[in-house]
Design a protein around this motif. Structure first.
Motif, PDB file in Angstrom:
ATOM      1  N   ILE A  96      -0.384  11.552   5.263  1.00 29.27           N
ATOM      2  CA  ILE A  96      -1.209  12.750   5.407  1.00 29.27           C
ATOM      3  C   ILE A  96      -0.587  13.674   6.446  1.00 29.27           C
ATOM      4  CG2 ILE A  96      -3.472  13.607   6.180  1.00 29.27           C
ATOM      5  CD1 ILE A  96      -4.661  10.982   5.044  1.00 29.27           C
ATOM      6  N   ILE A  97      -0.019  13.078   7.492  1.00 32.42           N
ATOM      7  CA  ILE A  97       0.549  13.851   8.606  1.00 32.42           C
ATOM      8  C   ILE A  97       2.000  14.244   8.336  1.00 32.42           C
ATOM      9  CG2 ILE A  97       1.100  13.757  11.069  1.00 32.42           C
ATOM     10  CD1 ILE A  97      -1.180  11.601  11.246  1.00 32.42           C
ATOM     11  N   LEU A  98       2.784  13.304   7.821  1.00 29.36           N
ATOM     12  CA  LEU A  98       4.212  13.534   7.599  1.00 29.36           C
ATOM     13  C   LEU A  98       4.473  13.919   6.141  1.00 29.36           C
ATOM     14  CD1 LEU A  98       5.550  10.391   9.494  1.00 29.36           C
ATOM     15  CD2 LEU A  98       5.423  12.729  10.360  1.00 29.36           C
ATOM     16  N   PRO A  99       5.041  15.078   5.908  1.00 32.66           N
ATOM     17  CA  PRO A  99       5.234  15.520   4.524  1.00 32.66           C
ATOM     18  C   PRO A  99       6.252  14.693   3.736  1.00 32.66           C
ATOM     19  CG  PRO A  99       6.227  17.068   6.066  1.00 32.66           C
ATOM     20  CD  PRO A  99       5.490  16.060   6.875  1.00 32.66           C
ATOM     21  N   LEU A 100       7.078  13.901   4.407  1.00 33.74           N
ATOM     22  CA  LEU A 100       8.081  13.110   3.703  1.00 33.74           C
ATOM     23  C   LEU A 100       7.498  11.851   3.055  1.00 33.74           C
ATOM     24  CD1 LEU A 100      11.065  13.343   6.205  1.00 33.74           C
ATOM     25  CD2 LEU A 100      10.773  14.570   4.059  1.00 33.74           C
ATOM     26  N   LEU A 101       6.398  11.364   3.583  1.00 37.15           N
ATOM     27  CA  LEU A 101       5.772  10.153   3.025  1.00 37.15           C
ATOM     28  C   LEU A 101       4.705  10.549   2.005  1.00 37.15           C
ATOM     29  CD1 LEU A 101       5.186   7.836   6.116  1.00 37.15           C
ATOM     30  CD2 LEU A 101       6.807   7.504   4.277  1.00 37.15           C
ATOM     31  N   PRO A 102       4.746   9.968   0.819  1.00 39.23           N
ATOM     32  CA  PRO A 102       3.717  10.287  -0.169  1.00 39.23           C
ATOM     33  C   PRO A 102       2.421   9.538   0.133  1.00 39.23           C
ATOM     34  CG  PRO A 102       5.226   8.703  -1.073  1.00 39.23           C
ATOM     35  CD  PRO A 102       5.751   9.063   0.289  1.00 39.23           C
ATOM     36  N   THR A 103       1.339  10.230   0.236  1.00 38.67           N
ATOM     37  CA  THR A 103       0.058   9.629   0.587  1.00 38.67           C
ATOM     38  C   THR A 103      -0.532   8.805  -0.554  1.00 38.67           C
ATOM     39  OG1 THR A 103      -0.367  11.495   2.037  1.00 38.67           O
ATOM     40  CG2 THR A 103      -2.264  10.183   1.411  1.00 38.67           C
ATOM     41  N   THR A 104      -0.605   9.398  -1.727  1.00 35.31           N
ATOM     42  CA  THR A 104      -1.330   8.784  -2.840  1.00 35.31           C
ATOM     43  C   THR A 104      -0.811   7.409  -3.243  1.00 35.31           C
ATOM     44  OG1 THR A 104      -1.867  11.007  -3.608  1.00 35.31           O
ATOM     45  CG2 THR A 104      -2.218   9.204  -5.158  1.00 35.31           C
ATOM     46  N   PRO A 105       0.508   7.207  -3.421  1.00 40.29           N
ATOM     47  CA  PRO A 105       0.949   5.864  -3.830  1.00 40.29           C
ATOM     48  C   PRO A 105       0.615   4.787  -2.804  1.00 40.29           C
ATOM     49  CG  PRO A 105       2.779   7.419  -3.965  1.00 40.29           C
ATOM     50  CD  PRO A 105       1.612   8.138  -3.370  1.00 40.29           C
ATOM     51  N   PHE A 106       0.723   5.123  -1.522  1.00 45.18           N
ATOM     52  CA  PHE A 106       0.408   4.133  -0.494  1.00 45.18           C
ATOM     53  C   PHE A 106      -1.087   3.815  -0.496  1.00 45.18           C
ATOM     54  CE2 PHE A 106       4.360   5.751   1.758  1.00 45.18           C
ATOM     55  CZ  PHE A 106       5.123   4.671   1.370  1.00 45.18           C
ATOM     56  N   PHE A 140      -2.547   1.261   3.911  1.00 44.64           N
ATOM     57  CA  PHE A 140      -3.508   2.265   4.367  1.00 44.64           C
ATOM     58  C   PHE A 140      -2.908   3.049   5.541  1.00 44.64           C
ATOM     59  CE2 PHE A 140      -7.319   3.327   7.010  1.00 44.64           C
ATOM     60  CZ  PHE A 140      -7.867   4.272   6.165  1.00 44.64           C
ATOM     61  N   GLY A 141      -2.273   2.327   6.452  1.00 42.59           N
ATOM     62  CA  GLY A 141      -1.612   2.990   7.588  1.00 42.59           C
ATOM     63  C   GLY A 141      -0.499   3.922   7.140  1.00 42.59           C
ATOM     64  N   LEU A 142       0.306   3.455   6.176  1.00 49.05           N
ATOM     65  CA  LEU A 142       1.369   4.325   5.649  1.00 49.05           C
ATOM     66  C   LEU A 142       0.774   5.537   4.949  1.00 49.05           C
ATOM     67  CD1 LEU A 142       3.990   1.790   4.229  1.00 49.05           C
ATOM     68  CD2 LEU A 142       4.174   3.184   6.289  1.00 49.05           C
ATOM     69  N   GLY A 143      -0.334   5.343   4.256  1.00 44.38           N
ATOM     70  CA  GLY A 143      -1.014   6.469   3.613  1.00 44.38           C
ATOM     71  C   GLY A 143      -1.516   7.476   4.629  1.00 44.38           C
ATOM     72  N   LEU A 161      -3.036   4.055  -3.127  1.00 44.12           N
ATOM     73  CA  LEU A 161      -3.276   3.264  -4.332  1.00 44.12           C
ATOM     74  C   LEU A 161      -2.925   1.799  -4.097  1.00 44.12           C
ATOM     75  CD1 LEU A 161      -1.982   5.649  -7.130  1.00 44.12           C
ATOM     76  CD2 LEU A 161      -4.320   4.818  -6.850  1.00 44.12           C
ATOM     77  N   LEU A 162      -1.822   1.568  -3.409  1.00 47.45           N
ATOM     78  CA  LEU A 162      -1.457   0.189  -3.072  1.00 47.45           C
ATOM     79  C   LEU A 162      -2.489  -0.437  -2.145  1.00 47.45           C
ATOM     80  CD1 LEU A 162       2.407   0.484  -2.604  1.00 47.45           C
ATOM     81  CD2 LEU A 162       1.217  -0.980  -4.240  1.00 47.45           C
ATOM     82  N   ALA A 163      -2.946   0.327  -1.162  1.00 49.09           N
ATOM     83  CA  ALA A 163      -3.974  -0.189  -0.254  1.00 49.09           C
ATOM     84  C   ALA A 163      -5.224  -0.567  -1.036  1.00 49.09           C
ATOM     85  CB  ALA A 163      -4.306   0.864   0.811  1.00 49.09           C
ATOM     86  N   SER A 164      -5.627   0.290  -1.949  1.00 45.93           N
ATOM     87  CA  SER A 164      -6.805   0.007  -2.765  1.00 45.93           C
ATOM     88  C   SER A 164      -6.610  -1.272  -3.578  1.00 45.93           C
ATOM     89  CB  SER A 164      -7.082   1.190  -3.700  1.00 45.93           C
ATOM     90  OG  SER A 164      -8.208   0.949  -4.485  1.00 45.93           O
ATOM     91  N   PHE A 165      -5.447  -1.419  -4.196  1.00 47.44           N
ATOM     92  CA  PHE A 165      -5.146  -2.616  -4.979  1.00 47.44           C
ATOM     93  C   PHE A 165      -5.272  -3.870  -4.121  1.00 47.44           C
ATOM     94  CE2 PHE A 165      -1.957  -5.828  -6.042  1.00 47.44           C
ATOM     95  CZ  PHE A 165      -2.354  -6.172  -7.326  1.00 47.44           C
TER      96      PHE A 165
END
Length: 124
Positions: free
Chosen positions: A25-35, A18-21, A37-41
């Motif tokens: 949102i702030i850093l364009p290099l990190l993909p929000t959605t996969p992180f 969730f933190g990485l997600g 999705l992992l948090a949700s899992f």
């Protein structure tokens, strides 16, 4: 005892991703959605209480709810995930000398594109 440890690990990993997600949102290099999705899992596996909390957050509603309900993503979300995944797959592709592993990685990339293009709807 062991189940409690495993559930605690799932909850920890849920907050970690969730933190990485959130960073994504702030850093364009990190993909929000996969992180996310992992948090949700991990929240689903770890605790019903945290699953309900996570699904009630604005982050979930803005970034995941459409995908979870409709199997749909924006073009930007798709491209971000695909490019990030390609960069991660390129590392072992160029570092490993095995032709078999390179072929397997190319099959993975091909399937990834097939899945994102044909199986996940693109929305605006």
């Amino acid at each position: 005892m062991m189940i409690k440890i495993v559930k605690s690990l799932y909850i920890f990993l849920g907050f970690f991703f969730f933190g990485l997600g959130l960073l994504g949102i702030i850093l364009p290099l990190l993909p929000t959605t996969p992180f996310l999705l992992l948090a949700s899992f991990f929240f689903v596996k770890g605790s019903e209480k945290f699953e309900i909390w996570f699904k009630g957050t604005d982050v979930y509603k803005n970034h995941l709810e459409g995908f979870v309900k409709n199997k749909a993503m924006t073009l930007k979300q798709k491209l971000t995930i695909l490019i990030f995944a390609d960069c991660m797959i390129a590392i072992p592709f160029f570092l490993v000398d095995s032709i078999l592993i390179r072929v397997i990685l190319l099959i993975i990339v091909g399937y990834k594109y097939y899945y994102f293009i044909w199986k996940i709807k693109t929305v605006t």
